[in-house]
Every structure is written in C-alpha cells, then in structure tokens.
Write a protein that holds these residues in place. Structure first.
Motif, PDB file in Angstrom:
ATOM      1  N   GLU A  29     -27.224 -47.837  43.040  1.00 64.37           N
ATOM      2  CA  GLU A  29     -26.415 -48.654  43.660  1.00 64.37           C
ATOM      3  C   GLU A  29     -26.917 -50.230  43.474  1.00 64.37           C
ATOM      4  O   GLU A  29     -26.173 -50.993  43.375  1.00 64.37           O
ATOM      5  N   GLU A  60     -26.595 -51.748  40.427  1.00 65.68           N
ATOM      6  CA  GLU A  60     -25.050 -52.239  40.138  1.00 65.68           C
ATOM      7  C   GLU A  60     -24.678 -53.147  40.928  1.00 65.68           C
ATOM      8  O   GLU A  60     -23.728 -54.177  40.476  1.00 65.68           O
ATOM      9  N   ILE A 101     -16.507 -48.453  44.820  1.00 68.58           N
ATOM     10  CA  ILE A 101     -16.706 -47.846  43.582  1.00 68.58           C
ATOM     11  C   ILE A 101     -15.346 -47.116  43.211  1.00 68.58           C
ATOM     12  O   ILE A 101     -14.656 -46.529  44.148  1.00 68.58           O
ATOM     13  N   ASN A 139     -16.549 -44.616  38.331  1.00 69.25           N
ATOM     14  CA  ASN A 139     -17.942 -44.999  39.024  1.00 69.25           C
ATOM     15  C   ASN A 139     -18.441 -46.560  38.775  1.00 69.25           C
ATOM     16  O   ASN A 139     -19.539 -46.529  38.595  1.00 69.25           O
ATOM     17  N   GLU A 140     -17.262 -47.372  38.752  1.00 71.12           N
ATOM     18  CA  GLU A 140     -17.691 -48.817  38.227  1.00 71.12           C
ATOM     19  C   GLU A 140     -17.652 -49.516  40.054  1.00 71.12           C
ATOM     20  O   GLU A 140     -16.905 -49.008  40.425  1.00 71.12           O
ATOM     21  N   PHE A 141     -18.611 -50.016  39.938  1.00 72.01           N
ATOM     22  CA  PHE A 141     -18.456 -50.933  41.256  1.00 72.01           C
ATOM     23  C   PHE A 141     -17.652 -52.451  40.844  1.00 72.01           C
ATOM     24  O   PHE A 141     -17.789 -52.913  39.986  1.00 72.01           O
TER      25      PHE A 141
END
Length: 148
Positions: free
Chosen positions: A15, A18, A51, A55-57
């Motif tokens: 986390e 990212e 997110i 699972n992309e920020f």
C-alpha cells in the motif's frame, strides 16, 4: 471500488509503495514538479485511498491532524489517477475525507492549500478562499477554509 483509510503504521508495504508511486506519477511526472514529496508529515497522517477491481490504486489524499500543517485539520496530496478522473472518484474522496474528519476525528474545521484551477470544486463542498493567490511548486494556489 474500495475506499480505505489507514494511519501510516497500519499501511502494508505494498500500500505504501503504491501510494508513493501514484503521488510520484501525478505530482512529479504529470505536473512536472521537482519537490520533496516525502516531508515526514505522512507519519502522523491518515491515508485515504481507492483501489479498483484490478487492485490498482486510483485516488489518494492524506488527512493531517491539527498542528501538522495548520492549526486546523488539513487535507493534502489530493489526486486521482489520470485514467480515473471522469468517474467522480475525486468528489467521493473529498466527501469521504470530510465525513471521516467530522465523525471520526470530531473536527469541524479544515484548511487546505488548493490549486487555483480546483477552486470551484472545493467551493462546492463549502470551502472558502482565505488568501491571495500564491505559487507553490510553480503552480498557482490559494488557501481555503471549511467550517461546518
């Protein structure tokens, strides 16, 4: 889409990586700002991020307690990933932050340093301009204040 709010010490390594990657992508590369992003204010901040299903920020901001940047709670490093700017996640993110500040932190005042082109966006939440325009990292900004 999932929203998370975590203190610095509760962030996982992934986390944190990212978040810093996204901040670098938007502030340093896209906005071409050569500045020290890692200012040690992250340690005491709450980190709000989104997110997506891959699972992309896709969106991020930090909430700074009173006394870190201003006498009031503040919101900073507000960003949305360029590919995510048309889906209202910026609006949802600010609403989530204000709600968290009021309900979880028990605060009703918020001060921000806003990029000039976002004045109307922040005014739509009740923020009011409290300073003359100034340059921060060669980008026009104004200070704004929210009081519920």
């Amino acid at each position: 889409m999932e929203w998370k709010i975590k203190k610095f010490n509760d962030l996982t390594n992934i986390e944190l990586y990212e978040i810093l990657r996204l901040r670098s992508e938007v502030f340093i590369l896209e906005q071409n700002c050569n500045y020290q992003d890692l200012d040690r204010k992250d340690y005491d901040s709450y980190h709000l991020f989104q997110i997506n299903e891959n699972n992309e920020f896709t969106a991020y901001l930090r909430i700074l307690p009173k006394g870190i940047s201003y006498n009031e709670v503040s919101i900073g490093r507000v960003l949305t990933k360029p590919s995510n700017r048309k889906n209202k996640s910026g609006r949802m993110m600010i609403e989530t932050a204000i709600n968290f500040i009021e309900k979880q932190l028990g605060e009703t005042e918020i001060r921000i340093s806003a990029q000039k082109y976002l004045i109307k966006f922040y005014e739509s939440f009740g923020f009011k301009i409290t300073s003359d325009e100034y340059l921060e990292d060669n980008i026009p900004h104004v200070e704004m204040f929210y009081n519920k």
